[in-house]
Design a protein around this motif. Structure first.
Motif, PDB file in Angstrom:
ATOM      1  N   GLY A  22      55.613  36.534  22.377  1.00 52.93           N
ATOM      2  CA  GLY A  22      54.725  35.402  22.620  1.00 52.93           C
ATOM      3  C   GLY A  22      53.649  35.599  23.663  1.00 52.93           C
ATOM      4  N   PHE A  23      53.491  36.821  24.196  1.00 48.93           N
ATOM      5  CA  PHE A  23      52.379  37.067  25.121  1.00 48.93           C
ATOM      6  C   PHE A  23      51.070  37.019  24.333  1.00 48.93           C
ATOM      7  N   ASP A  24      50.014  36.462  24.943  1.00 52.54           N
ATOM      8  CA  ASP A  24      48.718  36.607  24.300  1.00 52.54           C
ATOM      9  C   ASP A  24      48.057  37.884  24.812  1.00 52.54           C
ATOM     10  N   LEU A  25      46.912  38.233  24.225  1.00 50.21           N
ATOM     11  CA  LEU A  25      46.298  39.523  24.537  1.00 50.21           C
ATOM     12  C   LEU A  25      45.856  39.599  25.997  1.00 50.21           C
ATOM     13  N   VAL A  26      45.332  38.525  26.547  1.00 52.72           N
ATOM     14  CA  VAL A  26      44.909  38.507  27.955  1.00 52.72           C
ATOM     15  C   VAL A  26      46.102  38.707  28.876  1.00 52.72           C
ATOM     16  N   GLN A  27      47.220  38.050  28.556  1.00 52.02           N
ATOM     17  CA  GLN A  27      48.418  38.192  29.395  1.00 52.02           C
ATOM     18  C   GLN A  27      48.950  39.620  29.352  1.00 52.02           C
ATOM     19  N   MET A  28      48.930  40.235  28.168  1.00 51.58           N
ATOM     20  CA  MET A  28      49.432  41.605  28.070  1.00 51.58           C
ATOM     21  C   MET A  28      48.558  42.572  28.873  1.00 51.58           C
ATOM     22  N   THR A  29      47.240  42.435  28.732  1.00 49.88           N
ATOM     23  CA  THR A  29      46.358  43.357  29.468  1.00 49.88           C
ATOM     24  C   THR A  29      46.445  43.119  30.973  1.00 49.88           C
ATOM     25  N   SER A  30      46.783  41.892  31.397  1.00 46.60           N
ATOM     26  CA  SER A  30      46.907  41.625  32.837  1.00 46.60           C
ATOM     27  C   SER A  30      48.063  42.425  33.437  1.00 46.60           C
ATOM     28  N   GLU A  31      49.083  42.749  32.630  1.00 48.66           N
ATOM     29  CA  GLU A  31      50.188  43.569  33.136  1.00 48.66           C
ATOM     30  C   GLU A  31      49.683  44.950  33.543  1.00 48.66           C
ATOM     31  N   PHE A  32      48.817  45.521  32.742  1.00 44.14           N
ATOM     32  CA  PHE A  32      48.277  46.853  33.066  1.00 44.14           C
ATOM     33  C   PHE A  32      47.362  46.792  34.287  1.00 44.14           C
ATOM     34  N   ARG A  33      46.598  45.723  34.397  1.00 34.70           N
ATOM     35  CA  ARG A  33      45.751  45.572  35.584  1.00 34.70           C
ATOM     36  C   ARG A  33      46.608  45.514  36.843  1.00 34.70           C
ATOM     37  N   HIS A  34      47.699  44.749  36.768  1.00 35.14           N
ATOM     38  CA  HIS A  34      48.581  44.629  37.926  1.00 35.14           C
ATOM     39  C   HIS A  34      49.306  45.938  38.206  1.00 35.14           C
ATOM     40  N   LEU A  35      49.718  46.650  37.151  1.00 32.87           N
ATOM     41  CA  LEU A  35      50.387  47.936  37.328  1.00 32.87           C
ATOM     42  C   LEU A  35      49.475  48.928  38.030  1.00 32.87           C
ATOM     43  N   ARG A  36      48.225  48.979  37.596  1.00 30.04           N
ATOM     44  CA  ARG A  36      47.259  49.895  38.217  1.00 30.04           C
ATOM     45  C   ARG A  36      47.099  49.577  39.706  1.00 30.04           C
ATOM     46  N   ALA A  37      46.915  48.295  39.995  1.00 35.98           N
ATOM     47  CA  ALA A  37      46.701  47.888  41.383  1.00 35.98           C
ATOM     48  C   ALA A  37      47.936  48.159  42.236  1.00 35.98           C
ATOM     49  N   THR A  38      49.126  47.934  41.668  1.00 40.25           N
ATOM     50  CA  THR A  38      50.370  48.149  42.413  1.00 40.25           C
ATOM     51  C   THR A  38      50.550  49.613  42.778  1.00 40.25           C
ATOM     52  N   VAL A  39      50.361  50.487  41.825  1.00 38.90           N
ATOM     53  CA  VAL A  39      50.552  51.918  42.081  1.00 38.90           C
ATOM     54  C   VAL A  39      49.567  52.419  43.141  1.00 38.90           C
ATOM     55  N   ILE A  40      48.302  52.058  43.004  1.00 40.28           N
ATOM     56  CA  ILE A  40      47.292  52.515  43.976  1.00 40.28           C
ATOM     57  C   ILE A  40      47.600  51.957  45.361  1.00 40.28           C
ATOM     58  N   ARG A  41      47.974  50.679  45.435  1.00 39.30           N
ATOM     59  CA  ARG A  41      48.261  50.058  46.742  1.00 39.30           C
ATOM     60  C   ARG A  41      49.445  50.732  47.423  1.00 39.30           C
ATOM     61  N   LEU A  42      50.530  50.937  46.690  1.00 38.22           N
ATOM     62  CA  LEU A  42      51.723  51.550  47.279  1.00 38.22           C
ATOM     63  C   LEU A  42      51.469  53.000  47.664  1.00 38.22           C
ATOM     64  N   TRP A  43      50.729  53.708  46.829  1.00 37.84           N
ATOM     65  CA  TRP A  43      50.475  55.122  47.109  1.00 37.84           C
ATOM     66  C   TRP A  43      49.558  55.292  48.314  1.00 37.84           C
ATOM     67  N   VAL A  44      48.459  54.530  48.336  1.00 37.64           N
ATOM     68  CA  VAL A  44      47.525  54.632  49.467  1.00 37.64           C
ATOM     69  C   VAL A  44      48.228  54.261  50.770  1.00 37.64           C
ATOM     70  N   GLY A  45      49.132  53.272  50.718  1.00 35.98           N
ATOM     71  CA  GLY A  45      49.875  52.885  51.922  1.00 35.98           C
ATOM     72  C   GLY A  45      50.810  53.961  52.416  1.00 35.98           C
ATOM     73  N   SER A  46      51.185  54.906  51.535  1.00 32.82           N
ATOM     74  CA  SER A  46      52.107  55.977  51.938  1.00 32.82           C
ATOM     75  C   SER A  46      51.390  57.217  52.458  1.00 32.82           C
ATOM     76  N   LEU A  47      50.070  57.253  52.352  1.00 29.02           N
ATOM     77  CA  LEU A  47      49.322  58.449  52.719  1.00 29.02           C
ATOM     78  C   LEU A  47      48.991  58.473  54.206  1.00 29.02           C
ATOM     79  N   ASP A  48      49.059  59.668  54.792  1.00 29.52           N
ATOM     80  CA  ASP A  48      48.666  59.844  56.188  1.00 29.52           C
ATOM     81  C   ASP A  48      47.228  60.323  56.298  1.00 29.52           C
TER      82      ASP A  48
END
Length: 375
Positions: free
Chosen positions: A91-117
């Motif tokens: 029952g996800f619509d197309l906008v909701q499904m693509t928002s998962e990928f947007r959030h995944l991208r942002a999450t990975v970059i945020r967590l990774w950049v926070g771990s870098l020295d």
């Protein structure tokens, strides 16, 4: 730490955030458990990490950025496509499904950049590679989701068309019975005749719709060839097309033997659509000429009319379904679904024949069908 290594080591933490975000996508998420919410996220991330470790030349990177890369990542594409199908099913619509990928991208970059020295140039290249992988997964998910939407729509149309047949048949039979058993005059007779013609037209539209759906679902047009005379079928098709229309008077020319082995119902459908198309778009309903020429191994059918020529750039798509015709472009209303010529092409293909069209202002428009006498 390189981004691919970071993803592999922290994949569960990242998927936890994916799940937390997916829970906010309502109402679909209300009925989903943790496994469903985390669907394919881990597979997508690990496939992306593996892809990032593979060598890639600048030209390959540029091609991938344009969506032109020759090689895809099978595991990434499979996970992305499966995710798109399942998100559609829950029952996800197309906008909701693509928002998962947007959030995944942002999450990975945020967590990774926070771990870098101390980030360096290679880390920025990692970000580019990760974005490419996520875009590929997103493209596959979107394509699979869209395919499921199209299939659901086609199945709905098939059910609708099938269910409409019964009430249409009831109206048609009741009208026929009323006109046979009751003496109708004046307005009553005119109304009954209008109902009869309208019901017949609706039945043709429903039949055309079902043929379209059959084609979209990947099923070829079924035929049952039997010996028949196309000249007789052409006479009947002209009579059907001209029923109740005194201005209609096409000319039928028969040269040679027009008998062969075809499906009588489908041939009638083809003739009615071609003749009806010529009458609808011709400048004079008396100038339509239908010619049958029997040849040793085939029969050649031509349907000719004068009128507004078909634009040259439209001829290539004239047999596609739901194509707007010249009358509609000029603002004139149409009662057709735009499926007539599509059905004609399907019938011709089913009989292993050919169809061509030529059109210009001087010579008019001619549809030419050649069918082998034995399919």
């Amino acid at each position: 730490m390189r981004l691919s290594e970071f993803i592999a080591l922290n994949v569960n933490r990242i998927v936890d955030e994916w799940e937390h975000f997916a829970k906010t996508i309502t109402p679909a998420a209300h009925s989903m458990d943790s496994v469903s919410l985390r669907d394919h996220a881990k597979s997508i991330l690990l496939a992306a990490a593996r892809d990032m470790t593979k060598p890639q030349t600048p030209s390959e990177q540029a091609a991938k950025a344009r969506g032109e890369g020759p090689e895809k990542t099978p595991s990434l594409d499979e996970a992305g496509a499966s995710h798109g199908e399942l998100r559609h099913n829950v029952g996800f619509d197309l906008v909701q499904m693509t928002s998962e990928f947007r959030h995944l991208r942002a999450t990975v970059i945020r967590l990774w950049v926070g771990s870098l020295d101390s980030p360096n140039l290679a880390y920025f290249q990692d970000m580019i590679r990760f974005n490419e992988a996520i875009d590929e997964a997103l493209a596959e998910s979107t394509a699979a989701y869209a395919e499921q939407v199209n299939r659901s729509r086609d199945i709905f149309l098939a059910i609708l068309g099938h269910d409409l047949r019964a009430p249409l048949q009831a109206v048609s039979m009741s009208t026929e019975l009323l006109m046979r058993k009751t003496t109708l005059e004046g307005d009553a007779l005119a109304c009954a005749s209008h109902i009869q013609r309208g019901t017949r037209h609706m039945a043709v539209m429903v039949s055309d719709l079902l043929e379209l759906v059959r084609s979209r679902l990947g099923r070829s047009l079924p035929i049952e060839p039997a010996p028949m005379d196309m000249a007789e079928a052409a006479h009947a098709a002209i009579a059907e097309a001209c029923a109740g229309n005194p201005e209609c008077d096409p000319t039928l020319q028969v040269l040679g033997d027009a008998r062969g082995n075809w499906d009588p119902g489908r041939i009638a459908q083809m003739l009615q659509n071609l003749i009806g198309n010529a009458l609808q778009h011709g400048s004079n309903k008396r100038d339509v000429i239908v010619t049958l020429k029997g040849e040793p191994l085939s029969v050649r059918l031509t349907v000719h009319n004068f009128g507004i020529p078909i634009p040259e750039d439209a001829i290539a798509t004239i047999f596609d379904p739901l194509v707007r015709n010249a009358d509609e472009e000029l603002g004139q209303p149409s009662t057709s679904l735009g499926l007539g010529l599509f059905i004609v092409k399907e019938v011709v293909d089913a009989h292993k024949g050919t169809i061509e069209v030529s059109s210009n202002e001087v010579e008019g428009t001619t549809f030419t069908v050649v069918l082998p006498k034995r399919t």
